[in-house]
Design a protein around this motif. Structure first.
Motif, PDB file in Angstrom:
ATOM      1  N   ASP A  16      45.171  75.156  40.202  1.00 12.52           N
ATOM      2  CA  ASP A  16      46.512  75.236  39.625  1.00 12.52           C
ATOM      3  C   ASP A  16      46.653  74.136  38.595  1.00 12.52           C
ATOM      4  O   ASP A  16      46.459  72.969  38.893  1.00 12.52           O
ATOM      5  N   GLU A  17      47.002  74.523  37.390  1.00 10.47           N
ATOM      6  CA  GLU A  17      47.120  73.553  36.324  1.00 10.47           C
ATOM      7  C   GLU A  17      48.538  73.016  36.259  1.00 10.47           C
ATOM      8  O   GLU A  17      49.456  73.563  36.860  1.00 10.47           O
ATOM      9  N   ASN A  18      48.717  71.955  35.507  1.00  9.01           N
ATOM     10  CA  ASN A  18      50.032  71.363  35.333  1.00  9.01           C
ATOM     11  C   ASN A  18      50.902  72.280  34.495  1.00  9.01           C
ATOM     12  O   ASN A  18      50.464  72.851  33.517  1.00  9.01           O
ATOM     13  N   THR A  19      52.160  72.382  34.886  1.00  7.88           N
ATOM     14  CA  THR A  19      53.106  73.129  34.082  1.00  7.88           C
ATOM     15  C   THR A  19      53.748  72.181  33.080  1.00  7.88           C
ATOM     16  O   THR A  19      53.595  70.960  33.166  1.00  7.88           O
ATOM     17  N   VAL A  20      54.476  72.753  32.138  1.00  7.85           N
ATOM     18  CA  VAL A  20      55.146  71.937  31.130  1.00  7.85           C
ATOM     19  C   VAL A  20      56.174  71.022  31.801  1.00  7.85           C
ATOM     20  O   VAL A  20      56.309  69.854  31.434  1.00  7.85           O
ATOM     21  N   SER A  21      56.876  71.543  32.807  1.00  7.63           N
ATOM     22  CA  SER A  21      57.856  70.696  33.501  1.00  7.63           C
ATOM     23  C   SER A  21      57.173  69.537  34.231  1.00  7.63           C
ATOM     24  O   SER A  21      57.724  68.431  34.278  1.00  7.63           O
ATOM     25  N   ASP A  22      55.969  69.762  34.774  1.00  8.33           N
ATOM     26  CA  ASP A  22      55.222  68.669  35.409  1.00  8.33           C
ATOM     27  C   ASP A  22      54.847  67.600  34.388  1.00  8.33           C
ATOM     28  O   ASP A  22      54.922  66.406  34.674  1.00  8.33           O
ATOM     29  N   ILE A  23      54.448  68.038  33.208  1.00  4.12           N
ATOM     30  CA  ILE A  23      54.070  67.097  32.155  1.00  4.12           C
ATOM     31  C   ILE A  23      55.275  66.264  31.735  1.00  4.12           C
ATOM     32  O   ILE A  23      55.183  65.038  31.593  1.00  4.12           O
ATOM     33  N   ILE A  24      56.420  66.928  31.560  1.00  3.89           N
ATOM     34  CA  ILE A  24      57.632  66.208  31.155  1.00  3.89           C
ATOM     35  C   ILE A  24      58.054  65.211  32.223  1.00  3.89           C
ATOM     36  O   ILE A  24      58.358  64.052  31.928  1.00  3.89           O
ATOM     37  N   VAL A  63      58.548  60.855  23.870  1.00  2.49           N
ATOM     38  CA  VAL A  63      58.541  62.191  23.274  1.00  2.49           C
ATOM     39  C   VAL A  63      57.180  62.498  22.659  1.00  2.49           C
ATOM     40  O   VAL A  63      56.649  63.609  22.823  1.00  2.49           O
ATOM     41  N   ILE A  64      56.597  61.531  21.966  1.00  4.81           N
ATOM     42  CA  ILE A  64      55.272  61.735  21.370  1.00  4.81           C
ATOM     43  C   ILE A  64      54.230  62.003  22.455  1.00  4.81           C
ATOM     44  O   ILE A  64      53.384  62.887  22.318  1.00  4.81           O
ATOM     45  N   GLY A  65      54.293  61.268  23.553  1.00  2.00           N
ATOM     46  CA  GLY A  65      53.356  61.485  24.655  1.00  2.00           C
ATOM     47  C   GLY A  65      53.497  62.873  25.255  1.00  2.00           C
ATOM     48  O   GLY A  65      52.499  63.539  25.569  1.00  2.00           O
ATOM     49  N   ILE A  66      54.736  63.339  25.412  1.00  3.15           N
ATOM     50  CA  ILE A  66      54.975  64.678  25.961  1.00  3.15           C
ATOM     51  C   ILE A  66      54.425  65.738  25.016  1.00  3.15           C
ATOM     52  O   ILE A  66      53.732  66.681  25.445  1.00  3.15           O
TER      53      ILE A  66
END
Length: 107
Positions: A16-24, A63-66
């Protein structure tokens, strides 16, 4: 070992990969962001408005990191489509193609 004993001890691992919400969430809720938030709250409490100039830099950095991590995830997702395993799984007596990577890992 007997084959049936080994078959019972197999653990299925799904990638299972990271979702966008997990990254944020992972980029916003960091130790340093909480530290800078505490410092900013202390500056607001003593009304040192001119000392809050570091806050936009912290926000821009987050924001840049995300954005970078989301772009990297998109590129990796495209690359994984090229190298996806075509696995057939048996469910309810029927054979179905699986789109998820499944590895069997002995315990």
């Amino acid at each position: 070992m007997n084959v049936s004993v080994r078959a019972r001890s197999i653990k299925i691992v799904v990638d299972d990969e990271n979702t966008v919400s997990d990254i944020i969430k992972r980029n916003i809720f960091t130790f340093f962001n909480f530290l800078f938030l505490g410092i900013a709250l202390l500056m607001v409490a003593v009304q040192a408005w001119n000392q809050l100039t570091f806050l936009p830099i912290i926000i821009i950095n987050t924001v840049i990191g995300i954005i970078q991590e989301i772009r990297a995830k998109q590129v990796l997702d495209k690359m994984n489509l090229l190298h996806a395993n075509h696995t057939i799984v048996i469910r309810d007596g029927g054979k179905f193609p699986s789109r998820r990577k499944i590895w069997l890992k002995a315990i």
